[in-house]
Design a protein around this motif. Structure first.
Motif, mmCIF file in Angstrom:
data_model
loop_
_atom_site.group_PDB
_atom_site.id
_atom_site.type_symbol
_atom_site.label_atom_id
_atom_site.label_comp_id
_atom_site.label_asym_id
_atom_site.label_seq_id
_atom_site.Cartn_x
_atom_site.Cartn_y
_atom_site.Cartn_z
ATOM 1 N N ALA A 130 23.010 5.088 21.775
ATOM 2 C CA ALA A 130 21.956 6.098 21.757
ATOM 3 C C ALA A 130 22.368 7.327 22.549
ATOM 4 O O ALA A 130 22.195 8.463 22.093
ATOM 5 C CB ALA A 130 20.667 5.504 22.328
ATOM 6 N N LYS A 131 22.928 7.116 23.735
ATOM 7 C CA LYS A 131 23.290 8.244 24.599
ATOM 8 C C LYS A 131 24.412 9.085 23.985
ATOM 9 O O LYS A 131 24.431 10.296 24.106
ATOM 10 C CB LYS A 131 23.732 7.733 25.979
ATOM 11 C CG LYS A 131 22.609 7.129 26.811
ATOM 12 C CD LYS A 131 21.770 8.196 27.484
ATOM 13 C CE LYS A 131 20.669 7.583 28.343
ATOM 14 N NZ LYS A 131 19.559 7.030 27.519
ATOM 15 N N LEU A 132 25.353 8.414 23.323
ATOM 16 C CA LEU A 132 26.478 9.137 22.726
ATOM 17 C C LEU A 132 26.147 9.646 21.319
ATOM 18 O O LEU A 132 26.997 10.198 20.643
ATOM 19 C CB LEU A 132 27.720 8.239 22.667
ATOM 20 C CG LEU A 132 28.255 7.754 24.006
ATOM 21 C CD1 LEU A 132 29.438 6.823 23.810
ATOM 22 C CD2 LEU A 132 28.669 8.950 24.865
ATOM 23 N N GLN A 133 24.900 9.418 20.899
ATOM 24 C CA GLN A 133 24.447 9.858 19.570
ATOM 25 C C GLN A 133 25.353 9.339 18.462
ATOM 26 O O GLN A 133 25.764 10.075 17.573
ATOM 27 C CB GLN A 133 24.393 11.375 19.524
ATOM 28 C CG GLN A 133 23.536 11.931 20.652
ATOM 29 C CD GLN A 133 23.011 13.300 20.361
ATOM 30 O OE1 GLN A 133 23.707 14.110 19.788
ATOM 31 N NE2 GLN A 133 21.765 13.551 20.748
ATOM 32 N N LEU A 134 25.660 8.070 18.535
ATOM 33 C CA LEU A 134 26.505 7.469 17.511
ATOM 34 C C LEU A 134 25.703 6.714 16.460
ATOM 35 O O LEU A 134 26.275 6.102 15.573
ATOM 36 C CB LEU A 134 27.517 6.513 18.162
ATOM 37 C CG LEU A 134 28.614 7.200 18.979
ATOM 38 C CD1 LEU A 134 29.464 6.179 19.692
ATOM 39 C CD2 LEU A 134 29.464 8.081 18.090
#
Lengths: 276, 754
Positions: A130-134
């Motif tokens: 989620a944080k790395l927008q993957l």
């Protein structure tokens, strides 16, 4: 080289027995896929069920985005295989041939990445995704699959390089080859069985995985095959015929890949003229 | 050479193109606002869902609704994780029983601003799920707006065998006995009177209610009441159906019951509303639905549990997203939408006026469903309900296996339930000595650096000396540790924390308590032992069979390519289906294993899936089958590296075949096999899937667990994230120690030539 009849016969016997054991459960899967009315269990042992039907296979290709999932899976698996083979073949070489600081620690650290139960890794993994927008990218999958496949692949390649006598490179060095040239022209061709295993393993890692895929991929159009197959499953109302049919079709490419690669596993490509 | 390098070039071009495609696929431009819905509707329902989504999008062009199917358990655990990570869907659809948990975690939002009391009055009583607001004792939060009721069990009967459905249990037993037949007199029943998912407590609920029992007591609070005399009589009755009357087959799990009824080999089946349409459409049988009978001993009807099913709102979404999502919910739960679902898939609607719809009276299935619904009881949404299911399952399965009495089983269930509830409801404050833990962390890092100071200082000069080595290994290390470092340290923190149901979003460090719990839990060492047996037996067979097959294949024989392909098939076919076929092969009555053992060795049938030891053996057999092809492939590869000269030399020295194997093959195979054996051991130790699928989640009676399935249960059934992380750390350290020891002993990291 001739072998005694007894040896040949016992080879065949062993192989026949295990070939039968290998294939019987899969024939049961075939039987489920041909059975009308989504039944997992059968009350008889016949492989071709009475009133069998190809309906599940037809539905897969006409009503389900099976080909799309297949394409996604092929893309992801191919990329994982390439990346895995490249990184493992050079990384394993470093571990086999160089005595650098932290070599033992690195080998162990690589192993430790496999020791933590995956169940507990899912939550932080999801936060990471989620944080790395993957979310909904194949890049996310690629990174995770490569990192899952690499520990084994690197160790495997190191093991293969270890069986190749260093005298080969020394000879090449005397003949004026650089380290890189010797690796490319001499070592890699000998390590082909290792590369094949690495490739197969990387491919399989990506091909059959669905737990991480279920976290990364939320868009049905981006589903890989295992995710697609999983969507036929529901607690107490699974579409068993579709599930079985798709599972069988999923294994076909693996068999094809294996057939294509396996001649390198058994070609008897030995070290030939190397004398210690 | 030229064509070869061209071939290489084109491969690289393909690779580069693939990468471009990957990155290009990320950018998407859609001006619409999106609403994501995770649902667990079965395929039939999905057709109607898709249609209604289209209608909604046509009416609201600014909103894009994305639906994603997830299996019930996956939806539950996935939503919890996703909500915590802040990227969950706006809406989830499912039965109401999970709402207590979601509410305690604070991940579902209040929908009451969108549903006023007048509108709420249009729903059937009990359809809307309200729970108290933790911040405001006056207010009750609306957590789900349902579009239907479901999950209720009823009696499905085959009219070819049964003309009139039984009205009482006495009639049901008579009909079942009359329909349990061995027509060809081969000693095996050809038809059974009554089948259902016999080992699952959810299916025992109608029997409990029929005898006057209920899972909770009359206080109105979720206090378990599992050891009442009424429930003991109910268990006695269930047990008598199999043991006394023999109308229920052995190993009768969901899939067996389903297949028997569909193939006309069972006269009656107890199953839920999700299955009925399927039965009505199955060819070769003539199915009809009837309410469950009245218990003859008490005069009370057997009442199943029912759940409203509907939409819940993610608590952590923006106000705009919530507004859009609620528009969709209102559309989906409107009378018009429900009516369309009713026509297509015979759902039981949640709106009052639809219950009087002529369709319900005219359609026999809907009529029976409605009748059963009127007798049913709404499944409690309390957190305690999940603890009750988990508490009931093991003693219930032990009882049905004939290894305990109904009274003892009921007592055990009650004990388990109280214990589980205590664990789930545990709340605890963080430690006041957080600084102490931070200090300890720093101290550990510091001493590690100090311990390895010489290597660290030597690192830079060594990098300058042989940069090639570091350059080669660096990319692989970066990729591997990018995905592992954060999750690992996150888990170290979790293992010291109180993360649980009540401390889900705001957890804090509590110290070593979780580790203490791991080692004081009585079952830990038993399960550890089982895990060790599981690992060792599996690896020994994987390697033994794998190497034997590779050696057999490596000789001068015909048909090698065919053998090779056949032998890797267990690896090629996904385990999630083959593990299930192994389960059916171990079936008592219909499995191939018992049949073969009987036919060729004269061994009487074994109850593979019902006896703990045999069930564990069955799991091992299935996993051995799954694992040997991989080892065979590795060994095949390894054999290619052994120079033939060595064998010739050995023969000249007079070595026999065994000596050649011992002194030539094995030592040279070792460097190639070692990584596979060590990693194979680690993977097997942590392999959850096969055990889970073959034993159906630990059946019988949670006797087939290994450590990882324990972690899984702790986390997903009891929400003990802290405990699960601590147990995982223990597993990690165990594996690390064993691997270190075995690597040291076998010197597997060293080359044979050095």
């Amino acid at each position: 080289m001739k072998e005694s009849l007894l040896t040949t016969l016992s080879r065949h016997l062993l192989l026949l027995v295990f070939a039968a054991i290998s294939i019987y459960p899969v024939l049961t899967v075939l039987s489920i896929s041909l059975r009308p009315g989504d039944q997992l269990q059968s009350t008889d042992l016949s492989i071709i069920p009475p009133n069998w039907t190809f309906a599940a296979y037809r539905e897969l290709f006409t009503e389900q985005p099976f080909l799309r999932w297949l394409g996604n899976s092929l893309l992801v698996s191919t990329l994982v295989t390439f990346t895995g083979v490249v990184l493992a073949s050079i990384g394993g070489y470093a571990l086999s041939r160089f005595k650098f600081i932290g070599r033992q620690a690195t080998m162990l650290a690589i192993l430790t990445t496999q020791m933590f139960p995956a169940t507990m890794l899912l939550l932080p993994l999801y936060i990471l995704i989620a944080k790395l927008q993957l979310v909904d990218t194949f890049l996310g999958l690629l990174v995770f699959y490569v990192s899952t496949a690499l520990p084994f692949c690197i160790w495997q390649m190191k093991g293969f390089y270890d069986t190749i006598p260093p005298s080969l490179e020394e000879a090449a060095h005397i003949d004026g080859c650089s380290r890189a040239t010797a690796f490319w022209l001499i070592i890699l061709p000998i390590a082909v069985p290792g590369l094949v295993i690495t490739a197969l393993f990387s491919f399989m890692t990506a091909w059959s995985e669905y737990i991480v895929a279920a976290q990364v991929l939320q868009d049905r159009d981006m589903f890989t095959l295992p995710l697609g197959i999983k969507s036929f499953q529901a607690s107490m109302s699974t579409q068993w015929a579709l599930y079985a049919a798709a599972s069988l079709l999923v294994s076909l490419p693996v068999v094809v890949v294996f057939l294509a690669l396996s001649r390198y596993l058994v070609s008897g490509m030995t070290l030939g003229a190397v004398k210690e | 050479m030229g064509s070869q390098s061209r071939g290489r070039q084109s491969i690289w071009t393909l690779f580069a193109l693939g990468c471009l495609f990957l990155l290009g696929g990320c950018s998407q431009n859609d001006p619409r606002r999106s609403v994501t819905l995770w649902h667990q509707m079965v395929p039939r329902d999905r057709v109607m869902l898709d249609k209604l989504v289209e209608e909604f999008e046509a009416a609201h062009p600014e909103i894009d609704v994305r639906t994603l199917y997830k299996e019930t358990e996956e939806l539950r655990s996935g939503f919890q994780t996703a909500a915590l990570a802040g990227i969950g869907p706006e809406l989830v659809y499912g039965p109401s029983d999970v709402l207590g948990t979601f509410h305690a975690m604070g991940i579902v939002g209040d929908m009451s601003p969108w549903v006023n009391s007048e509108e709420a009055g249009e729903f059937v009583e009990g359809a809307l799920t309200y729970l108290p607001d933790p911040n405001d004792s006056e207010h009750r939060m609306l957590l789900q707006v349902p579009d239907r009721f479901g999950n209720h069990l009823a009696l499905v009967y085959n009219r070819k065998f049964i003309a009139e459905p039984p009205a009482t249990t006495a009639e049901m037993v008579d009909l079942a006995v009359a329909n349990t037949l061995d027509t060809d007199r081969d000693g095996r029943q050809d038809r059974y009177g009554l089948v259902w998912n016999f080992v699952e407590p959810f299916f025992a609920i109608p029997f409990l209610t029929g005898y006057g029992a209920w899972v909770f007591d009359e206080s109105g609070q979720p206090v378990p009441a599992l050891d009442s005399p009424e429930s003991v009589s109910a268990y006695q009755f269930i047990l008598s159906l199999q043991q006394e009357h023999g109308v229920v087959p052995r190993n009768c799990d969901y899939e067996t019951a389903d297949s028997l009824f569909k193939s006309g080999k069972a006269a009656m089946i107890i199953n839920g509303d999700w299955s009925w349409t399927d039965y009505l459409e199955t060819e070769g049988i003539d199915a009809a639905i009837a309410p469950l009978p009245v218990v003859s001993a008490t005069g009370k009807p057997m009442a199943p549990m029912i759940s409203p099913k509907g939409y819940s709102l993610n608590a952590l979404v923006s106000p705009q997203a919530a507004e859009d999502a609620m528009q969709f919910v209102q559309f989906m739960t409107s009378a018009e939408s429900q009516r369309k679902f009713m026509e297509l898939v015979r759902i039981l609607p949640s709106r009052k006026k639809l219950l009087d719809d002529p369709l319900i009276r005219e359609d026999p299935t809907l009529a029976a469903s409605k009748e059963q619904f009127d007798r049913g009881r709404i499944m409690p949404v309390d957190i305690e309900m999940r603890a009750v299911w988990d508490a009931m399952r093991p003693p219930y399965q032990t009882l049905l296996g004939g290894n305990t009495t109904p009274a003892a089983a009921a007592r055990q269930m009650q004990q388990n339930a109280l214990h589980s509830i205590e664990i789930i409801q545990q709340e605890s404050a963080g430690t006041a000595f957080l600084w102490l833990w931070q200090l300890a962390g720093l101290a550990i890092c510091g001493s590690l650096v100090f311990w390895q100071r010489e290597s660290l200082l030597g690192l830079l000069p060594d990098m300058r000396r042989q940069p090639f080595a570091y350059l080669l290994i660096a990319p692989a290390l970066i990729v591997m540790f990018a995905t592992v470092v954060f999750p690992f340290f996150y888990n170290v923190l979790l293992s010291l924390s109180n993360m649980s149901l009540h401390n889900f979003q705001e957890w804090s460090i509590v110290g070593l308590r979780n580790y203490l719990d791991v080692f004081t839990e009585a079952k830990f060492f038993g399960v550890l032992l089982k895990t060790l047996v599981w690992t060792v037996v599996n690896v020994v067979f994987h390697v033994g069979i794998g190497v034997a097959l590779a050696i057999a294949l490596n000789g001068p024989i015909r048909g090698k390519p065919l053998y090779r392909v056949l032998l890797i098939i267990p690896w090629a076919v996904p385990a999630y289906i083959t593990a299930l076929t192994w389960r059916s092969m171990f079936h008592y009555d219909y499995g191939a294993v018992n049949l073969l053992l009987g036919e060729f060795l004269g061994i009487p049938p074994l109850n593979w899936l019902g006896e703990p030891g045999l069930a564990f053996t069955a799991c091992i057999v299935a996993n051995v089958w799954l694992g040997y092809p991989f080892m065979m492939v590795i060994a095949l590869g390894g054999l290619q590296g052994i120079p033939q000269e060595l064998y010739e030399a050995a023969r000249i020295d007079g070595a026999n075949r065994w000596q050649q194997f011992r002194n030539v093959t094995l030592p040279l195979l070792k460097p190639v096999l070692a990584p596979a054996v060590v990693l194979g051991g680690i993977w097997t130790f942590n392999n959850l899937n096969v055990i889970w699928l073959v034993s159906n989640g630990g059946e019988p009676a949670d006797q087939t667990h290994i450590l990882v399935s324990y972690v899984y249960k702790a986390v997903f059934s009891f929400y003990r994230y802290g405990y699960g992380a601590a147990l995982s750390m223990v597993i990690f350290v165990l594996l690390l120690a064993v691997s270190l020891y075995s690597l040291h002993r076998t010197r597997a990291t060293e080359s044979v030539y050095t």
